[in-house]
Enzyme design. Structure first.
Site, PDB file in Angstrom:
ATOM      1  N   ARG A  25       0.820  -1.219   0.000  1.00 31.95           N
ATOM      2  CA  ARG A  25       0.000   0.000   0.000  1.00 31.95           C
ATOM      3  C   ARG A  25       0.852   1.268   0.000  1.00 31.95           C
ATOM      4  NH1 ARG A  25      -5.589  -0.564   1.734  1.00 31.95           N
ATOM      5  NH2 ARG A  25      -6.230  -2.440   0.660  1.00 31.95           N
ATOM      6  N   ARG A  29      -3.372   6.684   1.146  1.00 28.86           N
ATOM      7  CA  ARG A  29      -3.893   7.904   1.779  1.00 28.86           C
ATOM      8  C   ARG A  29      -2.954   8.565   2.773  1.00 28.86           C
ATOM      9  NH1 ARG A  29      -9.202   4.821   3.357  1.00 28.86           N
ATOM     10  NH2 ARG A  29      -7.589   3.249   3.270  1.00 28.86           N
ATOM     11  N   ARG A  38      -6.253  11.443  -6.033  1.00 26.94           N
ATOM     12  CA  ARG A  38      -7.545  10.758  -5.912  1.00 26.94           C
ATOM     13  C   ARG A  38      -8.683  11.759  -6.037  1.00 26.94           C
ATOM     14  NH1 ARG A  38      -9.690   7.834  -0.557  1.00 26.94           N
ATOM     15  NH2 ARG A  38      -9.805  10.036  -0.031  1.00 26.94           N
ATOM     16  N   ASP A  75      -6.803  -2.740  -7.617  1.00 26.36           N
ATOM     17  CA  ASP A  75      -7.338  -3.389  -6.416  1.00 26.36           C
ATOM     18  C   ASP A  75      -7.682  -4.833  -6.733  1.00 26.36           C
ATOM     19  OD1 ASP A  75      -8.263  -2.462  -3.555  1.00 26.36           O
ATOM     20  OD2 ASP A  75      -9.699  -3.951  -4.260  1.00 26.36           O
ATOM     21  N   TYR A 152     -14.968 -11.797  -0.315  1.00 24.92           N
ATOM     22  CA  TYR A 152     -15.657 -10.522  -0.583  1.00 24.92           C
ATOM     23  C   TYR A 152     -16.860 -10.729  -1.499  1.00 24.92           C
ATOM     24  CZ  TYR A 152     -11.760  -8.087   1.621  1.00 24.92           C
ATOM     25  OH  TYR A 152     -10.842  -7.639   2.536  1.00 24.92           O
TER      26      TYR A 152
END
Ligand code: CP3
Length: 344
Positions: A25, A29, A38, A75, A152
């Protein structure tokens, strides 16, 4: 020509005085420049599907820190979307998907061969990166492992214990196996296309492997990883594969031999000295500093970083975190980790 990229040399089994370093990652952020790009893209998924901006955020941590590898910005949940599932992200909560719990839900999914129309921007991101990356920086492609992606798709969101996926696995094994099969086929195709577009190694993220016990681990973590690796090696024999069966614990032992991966990524629940003796004996390992050090920093970060570098110094090693860096991390602590790895 002898390989000059440190990451690829480690994956080929070379022991280096200073290990190559990158971070799960690493585009994210915690970086103000990521948050700005973003915002420019609109939202996270629009960023994933915009090749120029996805390449830009992939490059940001390389510019700032000079990592030895860049990981494609995308992703693991783009595969379900390409197979026809609805996917959206709820700010502050995480991903949401349409659920697969019955045969009729499964029947609407597309065949694995139909994913490329949706995923073609991802291949374009890789092509841009092959042109823009510094010559010493390796390019990593990735996908989720079938079990993790299935958790998921079945629950429609992240779950702490993967209970809905375990329930389907036990209650309707035929449907569960068909779903694993579809994801496995799609993943082989997706990673092959990433390699053709410029990925120099690929990583298979099995973030929830640890919740599979006993025979279920063999069947749904180990076996899909073995199949994907074998299929990729048949087409692209020179491309190394990194496996990440997170929280596998004792089952890290022998994982590389059983699956054929060139490197096993370790989470921070295993001691580096134990992993050096029991996992690194079979080849390259990656890891395994705990991500919380990127929030707290200080001497504890330095001490743990040195301990990991030392523990893995007698075999091939790629320095990394045990899991992704979190949004509350301090970018200065990342620099401290890198300086500690490179400067001793
Ligand atoms: O820098 C990189 O590592 C490359 C890009 C990357 C992302 N996700 C970007 C991302 C990679 C390799 C992933 C893998 C991924 N995605 C995994 C496996 C690794 C792991 O963390 O266990 C999983 C389980 C996912 C699914 C996913 N994506 C979740 C659960 C979430 C929400 C949690 C969160 O951090 O917000 C995401 C969103 C996501 N994927 C973000 C990023 C940068 C944050 C989105 C944002 O900008 O708001």
């Amino acid at each position: 020509m002898a390989e000059t990229k440190k990451l690829l040399r480690a994956l080929a089994g070379e022991i280096q005085d200073v290990p190559p370093i990158w971070m799960m990652r690493q585009a994210g952020r915690y970086l103000p420049e990521y948050r700005a790009t973003r915002a420019q893209a609109g939202d996270f998924l629009s960023l994933c599907y915009n090749p120029d901006l996805a390449a830009e955020v992939t490059l940001q941590p390389i510019r700032r820190y000079g990592f030895d590898a860049a990981i494609l910005f995308a992703d693991i949940l783009l595969i379900p979307q390409a197979l026809g599932a609805d996917l959206w992200f709820v700010t502050g909560e995480g991903p949401r998907l349409s659920t697969i719990t019955s045969q009729s839900d499964f029947d609407v999914l597309k065949p694995a061969t139909d994913i490329h129309e949706t995923l073609s921007p991802i291949y374009e991101t890789l092509r841009i990166l092959t042109r823009e990356l510094p010559s010493e920086t390796a390019l990593i492609g990735f996908a989720g492992a079938p079990w993790t992606v299935a958790t998921y798709m079945i629950a429609g969101k992240g779950t702490p214990d993967q209970a809905p996926a375990h329930a389907l696995r036990e209650g309707n094994p035929a449907l569960f196996d068909a779903l694993i099969e579809r994801i496995t086929e799609a993943t082989i195709d997706y990673l092959s296309m990433q390699i053709e577009a410029g990925a120099e190694t690929v990583k298979i993220f099995d973030s929830w492997a640890g919740s599979l016990k006993g025979h279920a681990f063999q069947k749904y973590a180990l076996e899909p990883c073995r199949r994907i690796t074998a299929a990729l090696k048949e087409k692209h024999p020179d491309i190394p594969v990194i496996g990440f069966p997170r929280e596998a614990g004792e089952k890290y032992v022998g994982f590389a031999k059983a699956t054929g991966v060139d490197c096993v990524a370790l989470d921070n629940s295993v001691d580096p000295e134990w992993a050096a003796a029991n996992v690194q004996v079979d080849g390259c390992v990656q890891g395994n500093l705990k991500s919380s050090h990127m929030v707290t920093g200080g001497q504890a970060l330095i001490d743990d970083t040195r301990r990991i570098v030392k523990a893995f110094s007698k075999g091939p090693h790629i320095f990394n975190l045990g899991h992704g860096i979190t949004p509350d991390a301090d970018p200065e602590n990342v620099q401290l980790m890198i300086d500690t790895v490179r400067g001793g």
